[in-house]
Design a protein around this motif. Structure first.
Motif, PDB file in Angstrom:
ATOM      1  N   ASN A 283    -148.932 -47.094  77.879  1.00  0.00           N
ATOM      2  CA  ASN A 283    -148.600 -47.260  79.293  1.00  0.00           C
ATOM      3  C   ASN A 283    -149.170 -48.551  79.862  1.00  0.00           C
ATOM      4  O   ASN A 283    -149.454 -48.637  81.052  1.00  0.00           O
ATOM      5  N   SER A 386    -157.051 -38.287  76.446  1.00  0.00           N
ATOM      6  CA  SER A 386    -157.809 -38.699  75.257  1.00  0.00           C
ATOM      7  C   SER A 386    -157.683 -37.656  74.159  1.00  0.00           C
ATOM      8  O   SER A 386    -157.391 -37.986  72.998  1.00  0.00           O
ATOM      9  N   ARG A 407    -158.427 -24.195  79.341  1.00  0.00           N
ATOM     10  CA  ARG A 407    -157.439 -23.593  80.266  1.00  0.00           C
ATOM     11  C   ARG A 407    -156.125 -23.323  79.526  1.00  0.00           C
ATOM     12  O   ARG A 407    -156.045 -23.509  78.311  1.00  0.00           O
ATOM     13  N   ARG A 411    -154.248 -31.183  80.976  1.00  0.00           N
ATOM     14  CA  ARG A 411    -154.367 -32.179  82.031  1.00  0.00           C
ATOM     15  C   ARG A 411    -153.608 -33.447  81.608  1.00  0.00           C
ATOM     16  O   ARG A 411    -153.223 -34.264  82.426  1.00  0.00           O
ATOM     17  N   GLN A 514    -157.474 -46.060  84.448  1.00  0.00           N
ATOM     18  CA  GLN A 514    -156.429 -46.535  83.538  1.00  0.00           C
ATOM     19  C   GLN A 514    -156.758 -47.995  83.198  1.00  0.00           C
ATOM     20  O   GLN A 514    -157.437 -48.677  83.972  1.00  0.00           O
TER      21      GLN A 514
HETATM   22  P1  NAP Z   1    -160.095 -36.303  81.475  1.00  0.00           P
HETATM   23  O1  NAP Z   1    -158.763 -36.742  81.924  1.00  0.00           O
HETATM   24  O2  NAP Z   1    -161.185 -36.193  82.471  1.00  0.00           O
HETATM   25  O3  NAP Z   1    -159.903 -34.881  80.756  1.00  0.00           O
HETATM   26  C1  NAP Z   1    -161.005 -34.197  80.260  1.00  0.00           C
HETATM   27  C2  NAP Z   1    -160.529 -32.895  79.616  1.00  0.00           C
HETATM   28  O4  NAP Z   1    -161.639 -32.249  79.039  1.00  0.00           O
HETATM   29  C3  NAP Z   1    -159.902 -31.927  80.615  1.00  0.00           C
HETATM   30  O5  NAP Z   1    -158.809 -31.286  80.043  1.00  0.00           O
HETATM   31  C4  NAP Z   1    -161.049 -30.968  80.907  1.00  0.00           C
HETATM   32  O6  NAP Z   1    -160.608 -29.651  81.154  1.00  0.00           O
HETATM   33  C5  NAP Z   1    -161.786 -30.944  79.608  1.00  0.00           C
HETATM   34  N1  NAP Z   1    -163.222 -30.716  79.839  1.00  0.00           N
HETATM   35  C6  NAP Z   1    -164.063 -31.350  80.687  1.00  0.00           C
HETATM   36  N2  NAP Z   1    -165.315 -30.871  80.592  1.00  0.00           N
HETATM   37  C7  NAP Z   1    -165.260 -29.884  79.658  1.00  0.00           C
HETATM   38  C8  NAP Z   1    -166.221 -29.015  79.115  1.00  0.00           C
HETATM   39  N3  NAP Z   1    -167.509 -29.036  79.490  1.00  0.00           N
HETATM   40  N4  NAP Z   1    -165.816 -28.124  78.170  1.00  0.00           N
HETATM   41  C9  NAP Z   1    -164.527 -28.086  77.754  1.00  0.00           C
HETATM   42  N5  NAP Z   1    -163.566 -28.901  78.234  1.00  0.00           N
HETATM   43  C10 NAP Z   1    -163.937 -29.790  79.177  1.00  0.00           C
HETATM   44  O7  NAP Z   1    -160.694 -37.223  80.305  1.00  0.00           O
HETATM   45  P2  NAP Z   1    -159.940 -38.099  79.190  1.00  0.00           P
HETATM   46  O8  NAP Z   1    -158.862 -37.344  78.556  1.00  0.00           O
HETATM   47  O9  NAP Z   1    -161.032 -38.658  78.324  1.00  0.00           O
HETATM   48  O10 NAP Z   1    -159.327 -39.281  80.006  1.00  0.00           O
HETATM   49  C11 NAP Z   1    -160.171 -40.140  80.810  1.00  0.00           C
HETATM   50  C12 NAP Z   1    -159.300 -41.133  81.544  1.00  0.00           C
HETATM   51  O11 NAP Z   1    -158.726 -42.041  80.597  1.00  0.00           O
HETATM   52  C13 NAP Z   1    -158.146 -40.469  82.270  1.00  0.00           C
HETATM   53  O12 NAP Z   1    -157.970 -41.113  83.498  1.00  0.00           O
HETATM   54  C14 NAP Z   1    -156.994 -40.701  81.349  1.00  0.00           C
HETATM   55  O13 NAP Z   1    -155.770 -40.733  82.040  1.00  0.00           O
HETATM   56  C15 NAP Z   1    -157.316 -42.021  80.706  1.00  0.00           C
HETATM   57  N6  NAP Z   1    -156.677 -42.092  79.365  1.00  0.00           N
HETATM   58  C16 NAP Z   1    -155.381 -42.407  79.295  1.00  0.00           C
HETATM   59  C17 NAP Z   1    -154.751 -42.439  78.080  1.00  0.00           C
HETATM   60  C18 NAP Z   1    -153.307 -42.757  78.026  1.00  0.00           C
HETATM   61  O14 NAP Z   1    -152.691 -42.792  79.035  1.00  0.00           O
HETATM   62  N7  NAP Z   1    -152.744 -42.982  76.857  1.00  0.00           N
HETATM   63  C19 NAP Z   1    -155.436 -42.151  76.908  1.00  0.00           C
HETATM   64  C20 NAP Z   1    -156.752 -41.826  77.003  1.00  0.00           C
HETATM   65  C21 NAP Z   1    -157.358 -41.778  78.238  1.00  0.00           C
HETATM   66  P3  NAP Z   1    -159.866 -29.273  82.518  1.00  0.00           P
HETATM   67  O15 NAP Z   1    -158.461 -29.801  82.354  1.00  0.00           O
HETATM   68  O16 NAP Z   1    -159.952 -27.785  82.548  1.00  0.00           O
HETATM   69  O17 NAP Z   1    -160.628 -29.935  83.614  1.00  0.00           O
END
Ligand code: NAP
Length: 547
Positions: A283, A386, A407, A411, A514
């Motif tokens: 993206n 991620s 869940r 997300r 992002q």
């Molecule tokens: P994130 O969007 O904050 O998602 C974290 C996930 O981990 C959520 O599903 C959350 O569950 C779960 N989680 C959090 N704490 C937890 C716990 N203690 N135990 C179990 N599960 C837990 O983090 P991310 O996926 O690392 O992404 C970070 C940012 O980078 C985001 O803004 C993302 O859009 C961006 N990113 C984008 C891309 C892409 O577009 N290709 C790739 C990688 C990252 P819940 O859903 O229940 O809260």
């Protein structure tokens, strides 16, 4: 001179022609020849034997400064130098004790290049600070570093060790072990994440370290996390120091230097931040699909056209006196403005077994450590972009991966979710990890279904965790920068914090996190810093009674 893809094909080299040209120039200027001995044995690791031959031949073709000797494991020199692994590369064994077990491919190509250059110079290039610590090492250190071609952090740690082995060849030997070519050695040392560093078979570091911390760990024989340089450390005066070499920091550097600000970037770890370990980015405008590291390499090359990047150097402290003084592990900066683009650190689950088994099957970097888990059972914990991107990566490289999410919906973006489901990657919904078990390495996970309220134990080889990030605000706190209730840096629309001269950009500010928003914030912050340094708002804000 124009060079075409055909030239590359004709030379048989895997190195692009423009890079070949640059390397030729660098190698030709080396005062000493560097002999490389590659030992192989047919039928033992043939894929890696072949790759190692190709890579080293490509280097040797770039002039007369790299001497390539291809030998079999039966050769008498194999006995002399105690080589018994195929493939093994010895670097100038008459002068140094540095060897690479495997084929120096991918990210490890940088290690190969830096070794040749440093040995050709017969110089360690260690900092004054590091040399002072190294003086105290007075007994042998057999250093062993586990690394992987897909690990962007690994060359930094390998080069730290190469420098030490060049500075003190009589006491320090180095063996870099590629875990993909030598999984049995990784198993023997329970080294299931990279880089991992051992000295005399004692684990002295997990992950890449700033140079001085590596040398200190080597001296003390235990992992060190704090190093404060001598007060005589070099003083650099400039307009702006950017802390953090991710997309926000590097973009800010390009904008700042083009505005005329004398700028430096300081980065403790690998450049590119989280993007460097993202398997695939889909993206970022202009690229339908691009590997995270490939995007970082483009960004870094662009930034290097303008700015000096102090990589592998950690900012230990910032003093807001007489302008701003930053103390790094190597020097001091006296500067007019600081941009905190420090990003975020991965979150931990906080369950029993997680920290004890970190590097022993528990990992936060699927691109670095994934290849060790081919054909093995792993879980990917998380439900965001991620976790889904990395689960797909693990599936594609042959790991038997199951996603565990707390869940019943992800997300992650719908687009990514569809990929995951169409790849038939199993998902355990409404499931939480309660414990990770194993003595020497991960053996089992205890999972709790929060709907059925049932607990089960599953045999497991690896636990990959991608549950989001926490803002890296340690320096901000030292400076008393105000934070939001969520712990991110609080800033105004100009990216100014509450401390005059201190700004922020990127993930440390929160928001959408992002790549495209980080680069936008970096550009905005740099332009705002330029305007403020030309016309400081903090002088205008002084109360009238103070004059
Ligand atoms: P994130 O969007 O904050 O998602 C974290 C996930 O981990 C959520 O599903 C959350 O569950 C779960 N989680 C959090 N704490 C937890 C716990 N203690 N135990 C179990 N599960 C837990 O983090 P991310 O996926 O690392 O992404 C970070 C940012 O980078 C985001 O803004 C993302 O859009 C961006 N990113 C984008 C891309 C892409 O577009 N290709 C790739 C990688 C990252 P819940 O859903 O229940 O809260």
């Amino acid at each position: 001179m124009n060079v075409s893809r055909n030239d590359q094909a004709q030379s048989g080299s895997s190195i692009p022609p423009e890079v070949q040209q640059q390397l030729r120039m660098v190698f030709n200027q080396l005062p000493n020849t560097v002999p490389l001995y590659l030992f192989t044995q047919d039928g033992r690791n043939d894929v890696y034997n072949h790759a190692a031959k190709e890579i080293i031949r490509s280097f040797a073709e770039l002039g007369s400064k790299v001497e390539f000797h291809e030998l079999s494991l039966d050769h008498e020199l194999a006995k002399k130098y105690r080589v018994d692994t195929s493939p093994t590369v010895l670097f100038d064994p008459e002068h140094y004790s540095v060897r690479f077990l495997g084929a120096p491919m991918g990210e490890e190509g940088r290690t190969l290049l830096e070794t040749v250059v440093l040995m050709g110079l017969r110089k360690s290039n260690l900092s004054e600070q590091s040399l002072k610590i190294l003086e105290k090492v007075n007994s042998p250190r057999r250093v062993k570093i586990f690394s992987s071609p897909t690990c962007p952090y690994c060359p930094q740690q390998a080069v730290n060790a190469i420098k030490a082995a060049i500075a003190k060849p009589e006491l320090i030997s180095l063996e870099i072990v590629d875990i993909q070519a030598n999984p049995h050695l990784a198993d023997l040392y329970s080294a299931h994440s990279v880089p991992q560093t051992f000295a005399n078979d004692v684990l002295i570091a997990q992950g890449a370290q700033p140079e001085e911390l590596f040398i200190l760990s080597l001296e003390k024989m235990t992992e060190q996390t704090v190093f404060i340089p001598d007060i005589e450390a070099e003083l650099v005066e400039n307009d702006l120091v950017i802390v953090g070499g991710g997309p926000a920091g590097l973009t800010a550097a390009i904008y700042a230097v083009r505005s005329g600000l004398n700028t430096a970037v300081v980065e403790r770890d690998t450049l590119g931040g989280q993007v460097a370990t993202t398997p695939l980015v889909e993206n970022y405008p202009g690229f339908t699909q691009v590997g995270g590291k490939a995007l970082v390499d483009l960004l870094v090359s662009h930034a290097l056209e303008y700015v000096t990047i102090f990589q592998g150097e950690e900012v230990m402290d910032i003093e807001p006196e007489e302008g701003l003084t930053l103390i790094t592990s190597r020097r001091r900066f006296k500067t007019k403005a600081v941009l905190l683009a420090t990003g975020a650190n991965h979150k931990h689950l906080g369950v029993p077994g997680e920290s004890r088994l970190s590097g022993r099957g528990v990992t936060y970097c699927s691109t670095c450590d994934g290849p060790l888990f081919k054909g093995k059972r792993v879980i990917m914990v998380g439900g965001g972009n991620s976790a889904v991107t990395e689960a797909l990566y693990l599936h594609n490289i042959g790991a038997d991966v199951t996603v565990v999410h707390r869940r019943d919906t992800f997300r992650a973006q719908e687009h990514l979710t569809k990929y995951l489901l169409s790849a038939n990657i199993p998902v355990l919904w409404n499931t939480e990890v309660k414990e990770i078990k194993g003595e020497d390495k991960v053996r089992e996970v205890v999972l709790y279904n929060n709907v059925t309220e049932k607990t089960k134990t599953m045999p497991m080889d690896g636990v990959f965790i991608a549950i989001g990030y926490l803002p890296a605000v340690e320096l901000a706190k030292k400076l008393r920068v105000e934070l939001t209730d969520d712990g991110f840096i609080k800033r105004d629309q100009h990216h100014r914090t509450n401390i005059p001269g201190v700004y922020s950009a990127g993930d440390v500010e929160g928001g959408y996190k992002q790549i495209v928003t980080a680069v936008g914030q970096g550009a905005e912050a740099a332009m705002s810093i330029y305007e403020d340094l030309m016309n400081p708002y903090w002088l205008k804000q002084r109360p009238a009674s103070s004059g």
